[in-house]
Design an enzyme around this catalytic site. Structure first.
Site, PDB file in Angstrom:
ATOM      1  N   HIS A   1      12.678  23.271  18.661  1.00 48.15           N
ATOM      2  CA  HIS A   1      12.429  23.396  20.095  1.00 48.15           C
ATOM      3  C   HIS A   1      13.741  23.505  20.869  1.00 48.15           C
ATOM      4  O   HIS A   1      14.610  22.649  20.746  1.00 48.15           O
ATOM      5  CB  HIS A   1      11.656  22.151  20.555  1.00 48.15           C
ATOM      6  CG  HIS A   1      11.212  22.183  21.969  1.00 48.15           C
ATOM      7  ND1 HIS A   1      11.561  21.215  22.874  1.00 48.15           N
ATOM      8  CD2 HIS A   1      10.442  23.066  22.645  1.00 48.15           C
ATOM      9  CE1 HIS A   1      11.002  21.492  24.040  1.00 48.15           C
ATOM     10  NE2 HIS A   1      10.323  22.601  23.934  1.00 48.15           N
ATOM     11  N   ARG A   2      13.881  24.566  21.638  1.00 43.69           N
ATOM     12  CA  ARG A   2      15.116  24.866  22.388  1.00 43.69           C
ATOM     13  C   ARG A   2      16.314  24.912  21.438  1.00 43.69           C
ATOM     14  O   ARG A   2      17.432  24.557  21.817  1.00 43.69           O
ATOM     15  CB  ARG A   2      15.325  23.868  23.527  1.00 43.69           C
ATOM     16  CG  ARG A   2      14.108  23.767  24.458  1.00 43.69           C
ATOM     17  CD  ARG A   2      14.291  22.829  25.620  1.00 43.69           C
ATOM     18  NE  ARG A   2      13.002  22.533  26.264  1.00 43.69           N
ATOM     19  CZ  ARG A   2      12.821  21.687  27.254  1.00 43.69           C
ATOM     20  NH1 ARG A   2      13.864  21.060  27.765  1.00 43.69           N
ATOM     21  NH2 ARG A   2      11.621  21.459  27.754  1.00 43.69           N
TER      22      ARG A   2
ATOM     23  N   GLU B   1      12.908  28.073  18.858  1.00 44.15           N
ATOM     24  CA  GLU B   1      12.218  28.279  20.131  1.00 44.15           C
ATOM     25  C   GLU B   1      13.244  28.325  21.258  1.00 44.15           C
ATOM     26  O   GLU B   1      14.264  27.606  21.191  1.00 44.15           O
ATOM     27  CB  GLU B   1      11.224  27.118  20.365  1.00 44.15           C
ATOM     28  CG  GLU B   1      10.246  27.358  21.488  1.00 44.15           C
ATOM     29  CD  GLU B   1      10.623  26.808  22.849  1.00 44.15           C
ATOM     30  OE1 GLU B   1       9.925  27.094  23.826  1.00 44.15           O
ATOM     31  OE2 GLU B   1      11.650  26.101  22.950  1.00 44.15           O
TER      32      GLU B   1
ATOM     33  N   ASP C   1      13.764  29.457  25.807  1.00 44.43           N
ATOM     34  CA  ASP C   1      13.112  29.762  27.086  1.00 44.43           C
ATOM     35  C   ASP C   1      13.897  30.846  27.816  1.00 44.43           C
ATOM     36  O   ASP C   1      15.123  30.780  27.882  1.00 44.43           O
ATOM     37  CB  ASP C   1      13.078  28.491  27.947  1.00 44.43           C
ATOM     38  CG  ASP C   1      12.428  27.344  27.205  1.00 44.43           C
ATOM     39  OD1 ASP C   1      11.201  27.358  27.070  1.00 44.43           O
ATOM     40  OD2 ASP C   1      13.167  26.446  26.724  1.00 44.43           O
TER      41      ASP C   1
ATOM     42  N   HIS D   1      15.911  26.674  30.130  1.00 50.89           N
ATOM     43  CA  HIS D   1      14.535  26.201  30.323  1.00 50.89           C
ATOM     44  C   HIS D   1      14.092  26.221  31.781  1.00 50.89           C
ATOM     45  O   HIS D   1      13.053  26.774  32.130  1.00 50.89           O
ATOM     46  CB  HIS D   1      14.376  24.790  29.755  1.00 50.89           C
ATOM     47  CG  HIS D   1      12.982  24.267  29.911  1.00 50.89           C
ATOM     48  ND1 HIS D   1      12.550  23.608  31.034  1.00 50.89           N
ATOM     49  CD2 HIS D   1      11.903  24.359  29.103  1.00 50.89           C
ATOM     50  CE1 HIS D   1      11.263  23.289  30.901  1.00 50.89           C
ATOM     51  NE2 HIS D   1      10.854  23.737  29.730  1.00 50.89           N
TER      52      HIS D   1
ATOM     53  N   GLU E   1       9.961  32.122  24.728  1.00 50.57           N
ATOM     54  CA  GLU E   1       9.025  31.724  25.787  1.00 50.57           C
ATOM     55  C   GLU E   1       9.391  32.423  27.088  1.00 50.57           C
ATOM     56  O   GLU E   1      10.469  32.198  27.662  1.00 50.57           O
ATOM     57  CB  GLU E   1       9.007  30.202  25.997  1.00 50.57           C
ATOM     58  CG  GLU E   1       7.957  29.890  27.059  1.00 50.57           C
ATOM     59  CD  GLU E   1       7.766  28.418  27.379  1.00 50.57           C
ATOM     60  OE1 GLU E   1       8.235  27.540  26.627  1.00 50.57           O
ATOM     61  OE2 GLU E   1       7.134  28.166  28.432  1.00 50.57           O
TER      62      GLU E   1
ATOM     63  N   LYS F   1       9.338  32.425  30.662  1.00 50.17           N
ATOM     64  CA  LYS F   1       9.099  31.499  31.783  1.00 50.17           C
ATOM     65  C   LYS F   1       8.822  32.342  33.017  1.00 50.17           C
ATOM     66  O   LYS F   1       9.627  32.398  33.951  1.00 50.17           O
ATOM     67  CB  LYS F   1      10.330  30.595  31.989  1.00 50.17           C
ATOM     68  CG  LYS F   1      10.512  29.534  30.906  1.00 50.17           C
ATOM     69  CD  LYS F   1       9.453  28.451  30.986  1.00 50.17           C
ATOM     70  CE  LYS F   1       9.751  27.277  30.048  1.00 50.17           C
ATOM     71  NZ  LYS F   1       8.576  26.426  29.842  1.00 50.17           N
TER      72      LYS F   1
ATOM     73  N   ASP G   1      12.130  18.830  18.655  1.00 44.74           N
ATOM     74  CA  ASP G   1      13.550  18.773  19.023  1.00 44.74           C
ATOM     75  C   ASP G   1      14.398  18.334  17.834  1.00 44.74           C
ATOM     76  O   ASP G   1      15.628  18.416  17.886  1.00 44.74           O
ATOM     77  CB  ASP G   1      13.762  17.742  20.146  1.00 44.74           C
ATOM     78  CG  ASP G   1      13.197  18.189  21.481  1.00 44.74           C
ATOM     79  OD1 ASP G   1      13.223  19.401  21.767  1.00 44.74           O
ATOM     80  OD2 ASP G   1      12.730  17.319  22.243  1.00 44.74           O
TER      81      ASP G   1
END
Ligand code: G3P
Ligand code: CA
Length: 296
Positions: A48-49, A75, A77, A90, A153, A155, A283
């Site tokens: 994640h991120r 992943e 954003d 993000h 992702e 946004k 994470d």
């Protein structure tokens, strides 16, 4: 109406163990995973991120770490700057994750890049900048890791000032230029973006994000409506019933964001990882990898 008698505790434990063994017993990836490793895990690890527990989120440092830990996907954003560049951050503002201030959509790429995106995580990461999507794609390409995928992702909020209507086209153009069309999962809470991406390029895999207070009443119908390839709910919404319904429809599930080992075990016990394409977004890719290794 006749109520079902509860399963005896011992049977429940056996059922859970079988599920865990089913997921974990297959070939896993060692901690010393190399970029050239070919064997996929049955339960995928999505960092994640990039692996926000290990390095400043959405930075090149995090994406390097995610690859080092043998994640199956990174992943990240995406937002668009005032001058039309797709950048990896993000929030719509710089304030939380950098030492700068302001809306990404109001700033040019040069302005966004003035600020430090690493120091708030740790002084050891001072000097990290908000990367462009192009930079991340080039980093992954240059790593030689041909297995790892990227969860992009979008946004996208149509009512937010400065949001370009061609966000999806901009992302797609970069993917085509750098040869990543078939290596990404485009994900979004803005489900029309998934539909649009699929219409523009059917080879792009998509994942339907769901969060908020209420779980979708019919996740399979939503996935079908927007032609998504998998369902990606908040972990809060993942119950045995949801897993059963979604899996029965042949749709993989990718819950987020799962950082505690007990929660990882709960999901595995529910059957996450028994359908190809199932994943856990975390994470801490190191924790999930360690759990999978220890359980082999
Ligand atoms: O993978 C989905 C997850 O990243 C959605 O939540 O807020 O971290 O973007 P957020
Ligand atoms: Ca995200």
């Amino acid at each position: 109406m006749r109520s079902r008698s509860p399963r005896p505790a011992r049977l429940r434990v056996i059922g859970l163990s079988c599920c865990i063994l089913g997921v974990l017993g297959r070939q896993g990836t060692g901690v010393a995973a190399t970029p050239t490793e070919k064997t996929p895990r049955p339960l995928e690890i999505h960092a994640h991120r990039g692996g926000a527990g290990l390095a400043p989120e959405n930075t090149l440092a995090a994406f390097r770490k995610g690859m080092e830990w043998g994640a199956d996907a990174l992943e990240m954003d995406l937002h668009v700057t005032r001058d039309g560049k797709v950048v990896v951050i993000h929030d719509e503002r710089l304030d939380r994750s950098t030492d700068g201030r302001g809306n990404v959509a109001d700033l040019t790429l040069a302005e966004v890049r003035r600020w430090d995106a690493g120091v708030k995580f740790s002084p050891a990461f001072r000097g990290e900048r908000i990367p462009t999507l192009r930079e991340v794609l080039e980093l992954v390409k240059a790593s030689g890791n041909t297995r790892i995928r990227l969860d992009l992702e979008l946004k996208y909020a149509p009512d937010r000032p400065g949001q370009p209507e061609d966000f999806e086209e901009r992302v797609l153009e970069l993917l085509r230029q750098i040869g990543f069309v078939e290596r990404v999962n485009v994900i979004s809470f803005h489900h029309p973006s998934l539909f649009k991406i699929k219409a523009l390029e059917p080879k792009v895999r998509t994942g339907l994000l769901a969060g908020g207070q209420q779980a979708p009443l019919d996740p399979v119908a939503l996935v079908r409506q927007y032609q998504a390839d998998y369902y990606s709910p908040s972990v809060r919404h993942v119950t045995a019933g949801v897993v059963a319904i979604v899996h029965r429809a042949g749709v993989p599930i990718v819950p987020w964001t799962v950082n505690e080992e007990a929660e990882m075990r709960r999901l595995i016990g529910l059957g996450i990882g028994t359908l190809a394409g199932d994943a856990i977004v975390t994470d801490y890719p190191d924790r999930l990898l360690t759990l999978l290794k220890a359980s082999r």
